[in-house]
Scaffold this motif. Structure first.
Motif, short mmCIF file in Angstrom:
data_model
loop_
_atom_site.label_atom_id
_atom_site.label_comp_id
_atom_site.label_asym_id
_atom_site.label_seq_id
_atom_site.Cartn_x
_atom_site.Cartn_y
_atom_site.Cartn_z
N GLU A 10 1.81 -18.80 37.49
CA GLU A 10 1.11 -17.60 37.95
C GLU A 10 0.47 -17.86 39.32
N LYS A 11 -0.16 -19.03 39.49
CA LYS A 11 -0.78 -19.36 40.77
C LYS A 11 0.27 -19.47 41.87
N GLN A 12 1.43 -20.02 41.55
CA GLN A 12 2.50 -20.14 42.55
C GLN A 12 2.97 -18.76 42.99
N ILE A 13 3.15 -17.87 42.03
CA ILE A 13 3.61 -16.51 42.34
C ILE A 13 2.59 -15.80 43.21
N TYR A 14 1.31 -15.85 42.81
CA TYR A 14 0.28 -15.16 43.58
C TYR A 14 0.06 -15.80 44.95
N THR A 15 0.28 -17.09 45.06
CA THR A 15 0.18 -17.74 46.38
C THR A 15 1.22 -17.15 47.31
N GLU A 16 2.43 -16.97 46.83
CA GLU A 16 3.48 -16.37 47.65
C GLU A 16 3.16 -14.91 48.00
N VAL A 17 2.61 -14.16 47.04
CA VAL A 17 2.24 -12.77 47.29
C VAL A 17 1.17 -12.70 48.38
N VAL A 18 0.13 -13.52 48.25
CA VAL A 18 -0.96 -13.51 49.23
C VAL A 18 -0.44 -13.92 50.60
N LYS A 19 0.37 -14.97 50.66
CA LYS A 19 0.92 -15.40 51.94
C LYS A 19 1.76 -14.30 52.58
N SER A 20 2.52 -13.59 51.79
CA SER A 20 3.30 -12.48 52.31
C SER A 20 2.39 -11.36 52.82
N ASN A 21 1.36 -11.04 52.06
CA ASN A 21 0.44 -9.97 52.44
C ASN A 21 -0.27 -10.23 53.76
N ILE A 22 -0.60 -11.49 54.04
CA ILE A 22 -1.34 -11.81 55.26
C ILE A 22 -0.45 -12.30 56.39
N GLU A 45 -6.85 -23.26 52.52
CA GLU A 45 -8.04 -23.16 51.67
C GLU A 45 -8.41 -21.70 51.42
N ILE A 46 -8.32 -20.87 52.45
CA ILE A 46 -8.61 -19.45 52.31
C ILE A 46 -7.63 -18.81 51.33
N VAL A 47 -6.35 -19.12 51.49
CA VAL A 47 -5.32 -18.59 50.58
C VAL A 47 -5.63 -19.02 49.15
N GLN A 48 -5.99 -20.28 48.95
CA GLN A 48 -6.27 -20.77 47.60
C GLN A 48 -7.53 -20.14 47.00
N MET A 49 -8.52 -19.84 47.83
CA MET A 49 -9.72 -19.15 47.33
C MET A 49 -9.35 -17.75 46.82
N ILE A 50 -8.49 -17.07 47.56
CA ILE A 50 -8.03 -15.74 47.15
C ILE A 50 -7.24 -15.85 45.85
N VAL A 51 -6.34 -16.82 45.77
CA VAL A 51 -5.52 -17.00 44.57
C VAL A 51 -6.39 -17.36 43.36
N ARG A 52 -7.38 -18.22 43.55
CA ARG A 52 -8.28 -18.56 42.44
C ARG A 52 -9.01 -17.32 41.94
N ALA A 53 -9.42 -16.45 42.85
CA ALA A 53 -10.10 -15.21 42.44
C ALA A 53 -9.14 -14.31 41.66
N ILE A 54 -7.89 -14.24 42.09
CA ILE A 54 -6.90 -13.42 41.41
C ILE A 54 -6.60 -13.96 40.01
N CYS A 55 -6.48 -15.26 39.89
CA CYS A 55 -6.05 -15.90 38.64
C CYS A 55 -7.21 -16.29 37.72
N SER A 56 -8.42 -16.02 38.12
CA SER A 56 -9.58 -16.40 37.32
C SER A 56 -9.48 -15.83 35.90
N ARG A 57 -9.93 -16.58 34.95
CA ARG A 57 -9.94 -16.14 33.56
C ARG A 57 -11.31 -15.62 33.14
N LYS A 58 -12.28 -15.66 34.06
CA LYS A 58 -13.61 -15.14 33.76
C LYS A 58 -13.54 -13.63 33.57
N LYS A 59 -14.37 -13.11 32.69
CA LYS A 59 -14.38 -11.66 32.48
C LYS A 59 -15.04 -10.93 33.64
N THR A 60 -16.02 -11.57 34.29
CA THR A 60 -16.71 -10.97 35.42
C THR A 60 -16.98 -12.04 36.49
N GLU A 61 -17.26 -11.58 37.69
CA GLU A 61 -17.64 -12.45 38.80
C GLU A 61 -18.89 -11.87 39.44
#
Length: 83
Positions: A10-22, A45-61
């Protein structure tokens, strides 16, 4: 596939999506030529911060003292683009 494998995929997929978006490749080239303004490592690092936020399992932030549902954060991070 284990749950961990699924999360990594999932993180790999979203990393590619974010990289494409930016338009990552353009920004990486700019970073390489920016004479120290930003490094490719910092961009990663910025890309990974975005991906971590997307893939977070927390119910809220918590952001700036406010609590947001995970899906709101995920939707906002997926909208990040070059513009």
């Amino acid at each position: 596939m284990t749950q961990t494998d699924g999360y990594i995929r999932e993180k790999q997929i979203y990393t590619e999506v974010v990289k494409s978006n930016i338009d990552y490749s353009d920004y990486a080239l700019w970073a390489e030529e920016s004479n120290g303004y930003m490094s490719v490592e910092e961009l990663d690092e910025i890309v990974q911060m975005i991906v971590r936020a997307i893939c977070s399992r927390k119910k809220t932030e918590h952001i700036c003292g406010q609590e947001f549902p995970r899906e709101v954060i995920k939707a906002a991070m997926l909208k990040v683009d070059r513009i």
